[in-house]
Design an enzyme around this catalytic site. Structure first.
Site, PDB file in Angstrom:
ATOM      1  N   LEU A 170     -18.472  17.575   6.621  1.00 40.76           N
ATOM      2  CA  LEU A 170     -18.369  18.619   5.603  1.00 40.76           C
ATOM      3  C   LEU A 170     -17.164  19.527   5.815  1.00 40.76           C
ATOM      4  O   LEU A 170     -16.689  20.162   4.869  1.00 40.76           O
ATOM      5  CB  LEU A 170     -19.641  19.473   5.591  1.00 40.76           C
ATOM      6  CG  LEU A 170     -20.975  18.741   5.430  1.00 40.76           C
ATOM      7  CD1 LEU A 170     -22.121  19.742   5.411  1.00 40.76           C
ATOM      8  CD2 LEU A 170     -20.981  17.893   4.171  1.00 40.76           C
ATOM      9  N   GLY A 171     -16.675  19.611   7.049  1.00 46.99           N
ATOM     10  CA  GLY A 171     -15.548  20.492   7.318  1.00 46.99           C
ATOM     11  C   GLY A 171     -15.079  20.365   8.758  1.00 46.99           C
ATOM     12  O   GLY A 171     -15.803  19.871   9.624  1.00 46.99           O
ATOM     13  N   ILE A 172     -13.846  20.804   8.991  1.00 49.90           N
ATOM     14  CA  ILE A 172     -13.250  20.752  10.329  1.00 49.90           C
ATOM     15  C   ILE A 172     -12.645  22.111  10.658  1.00 49.90           C
ATOM     16  O   ILE A 172     -11.917  22.691   9.845  1.00 49.90           O
ATOM     17  CB  ILE A 172     -12.150  19.667  10.421  1.00 49.90           C
ATOM     18  CG1 ILE A 172     -12.728  18.281  10.113  1.00 49.90           C
ATOM     19  CG2 ILE A 172     -11.508  19.669  11.808  1.00 49.90           C
ATOM     20  CD1 ILE A 172     -11.687  17.181  10.053  1.00 49.90           C
ATOM     21  N   GLY A 173     -12.963  22.618  11.841  1.00 50.61           N
ATOM     22  CA  GLY A 173     -12.394  23.883  12.302  1.00 50.61           C
ATOM     23  C   GLY A 173     -11.606  23.671  13.577  1.00 50.61           C
ATOM     24  O   GLY A 173     -11.491  22.546  14.078  1.00 50.61           O
ATOM     25  N   GLY A 174     -11.065  24.740  14.123  1.00 54.46           N
ATOM     26  CA  GLY A 174     -10.266  24.636  15.330  1.00 54.46           C
ATOM     27  C   GLY A 174     -11.060  24.151  16.530  1.00 54.46           C
ATOM     28  O   GLY A 174     -10.562  23.369  17.344  1.00 54.46           O
ATOM     29  N   PHE A 175     -12.305  24.606  16.647  1.00 60.08           N
ATOM     30  CA  PHE A 175     -13.140  24.243  17.787  1.00 60.08           C
ATOM     31  C   PHE A 175     -14.351  23.408  17.383  1.00 60.08           C
ATOM     32  O   PHE A 175     -15.160  23.043  18.232  1.00 60.08           O
ATOM     33  CB  PHE A 175     -13.652  25.512  18.490  1.00 60.08           C
ATOM     34  CG  PHE A 175     -12.576  26.464  18.890  1.00 60.08           C
ATOM     35  CD1 PHE A 175     -11.614  26.091  19.812  1.00 60.08           C
ATOM     36  CD2 PHE A 175     -12.516  27.733  18.347  1.00 60.08           C
ATOM     37  CE1 PHE A 175     -10.611  26.977  20.188  1.00 60.08           C
ATOM     38  CE2 PHE A 175     -11.522  28.624  18.713  1.00 60.08           C
ATOM     39  CZ  PHE A 175     -10.566  28.240  19.628  1.00 60.08           C
ATOM     40  N   SER A 176     -14.498  23.123  16.110  1.00 62.16           N
ATOM     41  CA  SER A 176     -15.763  22.528  15.665  1.00 62.16           C
ATOM     42  C   SER A 176     -15.593  21.573  14.493  1.00 62.16           C
ATOM     43  O   SER A 176     -14.554  21.551  13.828  1.00 62.16           O
ATOM     44  CB  SER A 176     -16.734  23.646  15.254  1.00 62.16           C
ATOM     45  OG  SER A 176     -16.205  24.367  14.141  1.00 62.16           O
ATOM     46  N   ILE A 217     -18.207  20.152  11.151  1.00 67.17           N
ATOM     47  CA  ILE A 217     -19.459  20.441  10.449  1.00 67.17           C
ATOM     48  C   ILE A 217     -19.948  19.179   9.756  1.00 67.17           C
ATOM     49  O   ILE A 217     -19.206  18.544   8.995  1.00 67.17           O
ATOM     50  CB  ILE A 217     -19.271  21.575   9.423  1.00 67.17           C
ATOM     51  CG1 ILE A 217     -18.740  22.835  10.120  1.00 67.17           C
ATOM     52  CG2 ILE A 217     -20.595  21.890   8.726  1.00 67.17           C
ATOM     53  CD1 ILE A 217     -18.349  23.944   9.179  1.00 67.17           C
ATOM     54  N   ASP A 244     -11.754  37.606  10.408  1.00 68.92           N
ATOM     55  CA  ASP A 244     -11.108  36.419   9.835  1.00 68.92           C
ATOM     56  C   ASP A 244     -11.593  36.171   8.405  1.00 68.92           C
ATOM     57  O   ASP A 244     -11.891  35.042   8.024  1.00 68.92           O
ATOM     58  CB  ASP A 244     -11.372  35.190  10.708  1.00 68.92           C
ATOM     59  CG  ASP A 244     -10.404  34.042  10.411  1.00 68.92           C
ATOM     60  OD1 ASP A 244      -9.325  34.306   9.834  1.00 68.92           O
ATOM     61  OD2 ASP A 244     -10.726  32.886  10.738  1.00 68.92           O
TER      62      ASP A 244
END
Length: 445
Positions: free
Chosen positions: A166-172, A174, A281
């Site tokens: 569902l999504g991509i972050g800097g540390f994670s 989803i 943020d």
């Protein structure tokens, strides 16, 4: 007919559909669509009409119901005038489109034999079957990228974590997770502890903050789980995308819609700031939309990875945030040594209000703020023709949010007292209570 017989009939119909699928010409099921804007397809099976294929296209809904305005019309009286709609959300170019189904019916739309429920939306996955009982069934087909890095250490019994990214972050990352007890969908944020400077970073901050938050405009956490190298946060599934994808679709957001969006963000910020929590943020990508079916929708603040709880009398001095949205007092800390940061005046809640000003500017114009030299400080530049149709009050509020000197910047209280909100105060409050709070309370019973 009792419920059990009704359910058995539905399962029998679905079995028949699967038999019919085995006889379909495979060329019609080719996931490499000939049209560039086709994101997915629905194969329709009904005893009263020949097999039909409905294309799900970018920024176009597919509607099903008795109305002759629907993309696929159901003739049976057991169907609702508008029974369900299928819609897509495009987060960014690097992510596969997310396709959802919203149940708009009185008699129910079923996803893989489970009732969706009127007003609720679910994420569709390749091979899912939507049922309008005694009318038609719909096989969903979508080709999406499988995450080659998918790996998790979750050993709990409640959830099944799928590979739907569902999504991509800097540390994670989803993923979609399924509740094994209810069949409900959740967003599972998996944080890789190896990618953060200390294992306590998220455990002590993001989860400590999220555990105690309970507000309609802040993401709801249902459960957390800790393993040796990963940390899991199971959050409510939000099915309308984010403000970035919403703005990308529209180009600019009408002022009346922006008014209610900003009103809700301020409700969330008011709640956070009263508890001495700074988000740090705030940006379009971190503000989710509960539903895309109307211009009146619930706004949800998310991603508290760099949020902090301020101690009384203390200021923060860490350089964090997204540059486009970062307040000047944070920008000035960039490149400074730790000693210099600690000796600086630091920053406080005012940084969230600067970010809010950037968000409001973006929504109304489609562009990032620009500044012109003023007598005392830089002034927000409203010379672009797009601002001619925006009210004087809206521009005045933006100017008071984008003050480079933090003490001069509006607080949450000052924002809500500003004429842009104040002249619509009773209507905004009523709208918030009837269209946001009441439905949410009902859905969580």
């Amino acid at each position: 007919m009792d419920f059990l017989s009704h359910a058995m009939l539905s399962r029998s119909e679905s079995t028949q559909i699967l038999c019919e699928l085995s006889q379909i010409d495979e060329s019609t099921m080719d996931p490499q669509y000939t049209e560039d804007d086709v994101l997915a397809r629905l194969f329709v099976f009904s005893s009263s009409s020949p097999q039909t294929v409905l294309n799900v296209k970018k920024y176009e809904d597919v509607s099903v119901g008795r109305s002759n305005t629907c993309n696929y019309q159901l003739l049976q009286f057991t169907a609702s005038y508008k029974h369900f709609r299928v819609y897509s959300v495009l987060i960014d170019d690097d992510m596969d489109p997310l396709v959802y189904c919203e149940d708009q019916s009185s008699n129910g739309t079923f996803l893989n034999h489970r009732l969706i429920g009127k007003g609720n939306s679910v994420l569709l996955s390749d091979g899912d079957i939507l049922d309008v009982r005694h009318c038609a069934s719909f096989l969903f087909q979508q080709k999406y990228t499988t995450d080659n890095d998918f790996h998790h250490e979750y050993a709990g019994e409640r959830f099944n974590i799928t590979q739907r990214l569902l999504g991509i972050g800097g540390f994670s990352r989803i993923y979609m997770a399924m509740d094994n007890n209810t069949g409900g969908q959740y967003a599972c944020k998996i944080i890789d502890k190896k990618k953060i400077s200390t294992k306590r970073f998220f455990e002590d901050h993001e989860m400590t903050i999220l555990r105690k938050l309970d507000h309609p405009n802040i993401i709801k956490v249902n459960m957390e789980y800790n393993s040796e190298t990963q940390f899991f946060i199971f959050e409510e599934m939000v099915t309308g995308g984010d403000l970035f994808s919403y703005l990308t679709k529209l180009g600019t957001v009408p002022e009346v819609t922006t008014l209610f969006i900003m009103f809700q963000i301020l409700q969330g910020l008011k709640y956070l700031h009263e508890q001495n929590i700074i988000h740090r943020d705030l940006k379009l990508e971190n503000i989710l939309i509960a539903s895309s079916s109307d211009t009146i929708f619930r706004i949800i603040l998310t991603d508290f990875g760099v949020a902090r709880c301020m101690q009384k009398g203390k200021r923060l001095s860490t350089f964090v945030g997204t540059p486009e949205y970062t307040a000047p007092e944070i920008q000035r800390l960039k490149g400074r040594s730790q000693v210099e940061k600690e000796n600086s005046s630091g920053y406080g809640k005012e940084v969230d209000l600067w970010s809010l000003g950037v968000i409001m500017f973006l929504l109304l114009s489609g562009n990032s703020p620009s500044f012109a030299d003023g007598v005392k400080e830089k002034q927000v530049d409203f010379r672009d023709p797009v601002w001619k149709s925006v009210s004087r009050q809206a521009k005045d509020l933006i100017s008071n949010l984008l003050k480079t000197n933090p003490p001069d910047r509006f607080t949450v209280k000052q924002c809500l007292s500003h004429p842009w909100f104040a002249r619509h105060s009773s209507r905004l409050t009523k709208l918030y209570e009837t269209r946001i709070l009441k439905p949410l309370k009902h859905s969580r019973l």
